[in-house]
Design an enzyme around this catalytic site. Structure first.
Site, short mmCIF file in Angstrom:
data_model
loop_
_atom_site.label_atom_id
_atom_site.label_comp_id
_atom_site.label_asym_id
_atom_site.label_seq_id
_atom_site.Cartn_x
_atom_site.Cartn_y
_atom_site.Cartn_z
N LYS A 222 0.85 -1.19 0.00
CA LYS A 222 0.00 0.00 0.00
C LYS A 222 0.89 1.24 0.00
O LYS A 222 1.88 1.30 0.75
CB LYS A 222 -0.89 -0.05 1.24
CG LYS A 222 -1.99 0.99 1.31
CD LYS A 222 -2.87 0.69 2.53
CE LYS A 222 -4.01 1.67 2.69
NZ LYS A 222 -4.89 1.32 3.83
N SER A 294 -9.53 1.34 2.85
CA SER A 294 -8.64 2.09 1.99
C SER A 294 -7.55 1.24 1.35
O SER A 294 -6.83 1.70 0.45
CB SER A 294 -7.98 3.22 2.79
OG SER A 294 -7.12 2.71 3.79
N SER A 318 -9.99 -0.92 6.97
CA SER A 318 -9.34 -0.80 5.67
C SER A 318 -8.66 -2.06 5.16
O SER A 318 -8.23 -2.11 4.01
CB SER A 318 -8.32 0.34 5.69
OG SER A 318 -8.97 1.58 5.79
#
Length: 603
Positions: A222, A294, A318
């Site tokens: 990420k 996310s 997330s």
């Protein structure tokens, strides 16, 4: 302090005694008096310092009362307005000046959340880690089969030199080139560096220097984890040209394990939902809907086999949400197990980094490599990891909430998972929690997040972010400036009460089975720091695209007739630092479900 102290010690004791606000016959409130004769030994007195900050009126407080739900009388408001510039406004000097001081992004608060309650501690004994026996499985026939193979198999092929890291890395790079335009899951591709790392891995393995099960395995992270010399953008416009000089600790540890970084993966801007400056990351199972966030990029890229595994992060869902929607295994470790040094901070007391993989055992292989304390993260701790892939789950007590299983967001897949618990020899146990206002804990999240990105708010740069709707960060950061500090402390105290309730619950069961997006548990378990594992359990039919964003009548979501078939995941929660127990149950259920190997159509 020198200026304030100099002023205070030169104030006459008699004048200080009379400096309290006085009410004139007209009813108006007079501000504290200021005088200069010195009285030796006069103590400092609060509320008699120099005037600073903006002038306010009783009307200011009348309006502010609506935000914090307190009520003052007219006289109370007048007194507060008259004394505000001497009593409270100086607290703003840190950011408004004249002695303004900047707080470095890596500076953590003085207080920190410790999920281990009094009387307990994270174990420090030596880890036990036993992999499954996959040594004899032959190399898959096609590139696609190789790409979708679990890391447990890929690593065995590389270890016995039946597959090279260079070939495996090339397969993933080609898949990214072929498919990522549909998903928008990659922010930065590290092609040349990845191939160089893969060739180095092959040379080391050929020379007998095999580092372990991640050696030569391509992965993505990420894009809130720093990578030396490679842009780390947080998915947000103000940071798209940000290039750190050092790797985050998790990336360092994966490199040390011999893993090969191929891509920085997308996240919703500043770790919210699935829209970043390059667009929206889409779900490979249903490309008309977002991947959820996310950790959108890790979820989508792992599901579509653009990487062997990935690293996501979670503050309030997330990892869980994109893992459920994209049909991958998402492991959210216990708060403090994995250090966040070199990762973007959203909330110091809530952020967690964890693996996103296609199987449960893969997640444990990655967790073993990235766990352990680091001095750069004051919340990281030494902890014990015990995992044996061959140990049966029979006899484990699995708590569940009967009402939750019979109402939204639970589905037939969730109810079937509860039946599977019995099938594999685990014992379902009915449990309950008090009906408390768990969402009030979000005060802590919003306040910490607004503090972490204060400079964006005060510098007027929130307007550069792509998403500007009411439930996006720009609006939430602005609103958080008006949260009550007293209510923050009360939320923090409530947080400990919730943690004590969770400790009581886990004294009766070994783990919990919950609908992945059940709001109460998603919220409270993040605040208490308990580990969770989300895994694909089956499939559901959807007639409308799903979204993390609040409904917008101007932009309705796509509808489908006939409905589309998409994966659905369930979530297991465990005791603090008992990821191994959660994984035992997860492995047993994964085998019982029998759906982990199905691939998204078109990928």
């Amino acid at each position: 302090m020198n200026t304030r102290r100099q002023f205070l010690i030169t104030v006459s004791m008699g004048v200080v005694s009379n400096a309290a606000c006085r009410r004139e016959p007209s009813g108006a409130v007079e501000a504290p008096a200021v005088a200069s004769p010195a009285t030796p030994g006069a103590p400092p007195t609060f509320g008699t310092g120099p005037v600073s900050g903006p002038a306010v009126s009783s009307a200011t407080f009348a309006e502010a009362e609506k935000l914090v739900q307190v009520t003052m009388s007219a006289a109370d408001r007048e007194m507060a307005a008259a004394s505000w510039q001497r009593s409270m406004a100086p607290l703003l000097e840190r950011r408004t000046g004249p002695r303004r001081i900047a707080l470095a992004p890596e500076l953590a608060p003085a207080t920190r959340w410790n999920p281990v309650l009094a009387g307990g501690s994270a174990s420090r004994v030596r880890d036990l880690f036993v992999r499954s026996a996959t040594e004899s499985i032959p190399v898959a026939a096609s590139d696609a089969d190789i790409a979708y193979a679990p890391v447990t198999e890929q690593s065995r092929w590389i270890e016995r030199k039946a597959l090279t890291s260079e070939r495996l890395t090339t397969i993933y790079l080609e898949r990214i080139e072929q498919y990522d335009s549909k998903l928008r899951s990659v922010i930065t591709l590290t092609r040349d560096a990845a191939l160089a790392q893969a060739r180095q891995a092959d040379r080391e393995i050929a020379a007998g220097r095999y580092r372990g099960p991640l050696h030569g395995i391509p992965f993505g992270v990420k894009d809130l984890l720093d990578t030396a010399g490679v842009a780390t953008t947080y998915g947000a416009e103000p940071f798209r040209d940000r290039v750190p000089s050092a790797d985050s600790v998790v990336v360092q540890r994966l490199r040390a394990a011999g893993a090969v970084l191929v891509a920085k993966l997308s996240l919703g801007a500043l770790a919210l939902n699935d829209i970043w400056f390059g667009g929206q990351t889409m779900n490979p199972w249903l490309v008309e809907e977002g991947a959820s966030g996310s950790s959108a990029g890790p979820g989508a890229a792992t599901a579509a086999a653009l990487v062997a595994f990935s690293i996501g992060s979670e503050t309030g869902g997330s990892i869980v949400s994109p893992a459920m929607r994209c049909g991958v295994a998402g492991l959210r470790p216990t708060f403090g197990r994995v250090p966040r040094t070199g990762a973007m901070t959203l909330c110091w007391s809530l952020d967690k980094l964890g693996p996103m993989t296609r199987t449960v055992e893969d997640a444990m292989l990655v967790l073993q490599a990235i766990g352990g304390p680091h001095a750069g993260d004051v919340s990281s701790v030494a902890s014990h990891l015990e995992f044996d892939a061959g140990r049966p789950a029979k006899g484990l007590r699995v708590g569940y909430f009967p009402a939750w299983m019979n109402e939204s967001p639970a589905t037939d897949v969730d109810r079937a998972a509860l039946e599977a618990v019995k099938t594999v020899g685990m014992a379902p146990v009915e449990v309950s929690l008090p009906d408390w206002p768990y969402t009030s804990l979000q005060h802590v999240l919003f306040a910490e997040a607004a503090a972490a990105f204060e400079e964006l708010t005060l510098g007027g740069r929130l307007g550069t972010l792509k998403a500007q709707v009411a439930d996006a960060w720009p609006n939430l950061f602005r609103e958080a400036r008006f949260l009550s500090a007293v209510d923050f402390v009360q939320a923090d105290r409530f947080r400990r009460q919730v943690a004590m309730e969770m400790a009581r619950l886990f004294s009766t069961v070994d783990l919990l089975l919950v609908p992945s997006l059940r709001d109460e548990m998603l919220t409270l378990s993040n605040f208490t720091g308990h580990p969770s594992l989300t895994l694909r359990a089956g499939f559901v039919q959807v007639s409308e695209a799903r979204s993390d964003w609040a409904p917008d009548p101007k932009h309705p979501l796509p509808k489908f007739s006939p409905p589309r078939r998409v994966p659905h995941g369930v979530t297991l929660l465990g005791r603090l630092f008992e990821e191994g127990t959660v994984a035992r149950a997860g492995l047993a259920l994964e085998r019982a479900f029998g759906v982990a190997g199905e691939r998204p159509p078109g990928f």
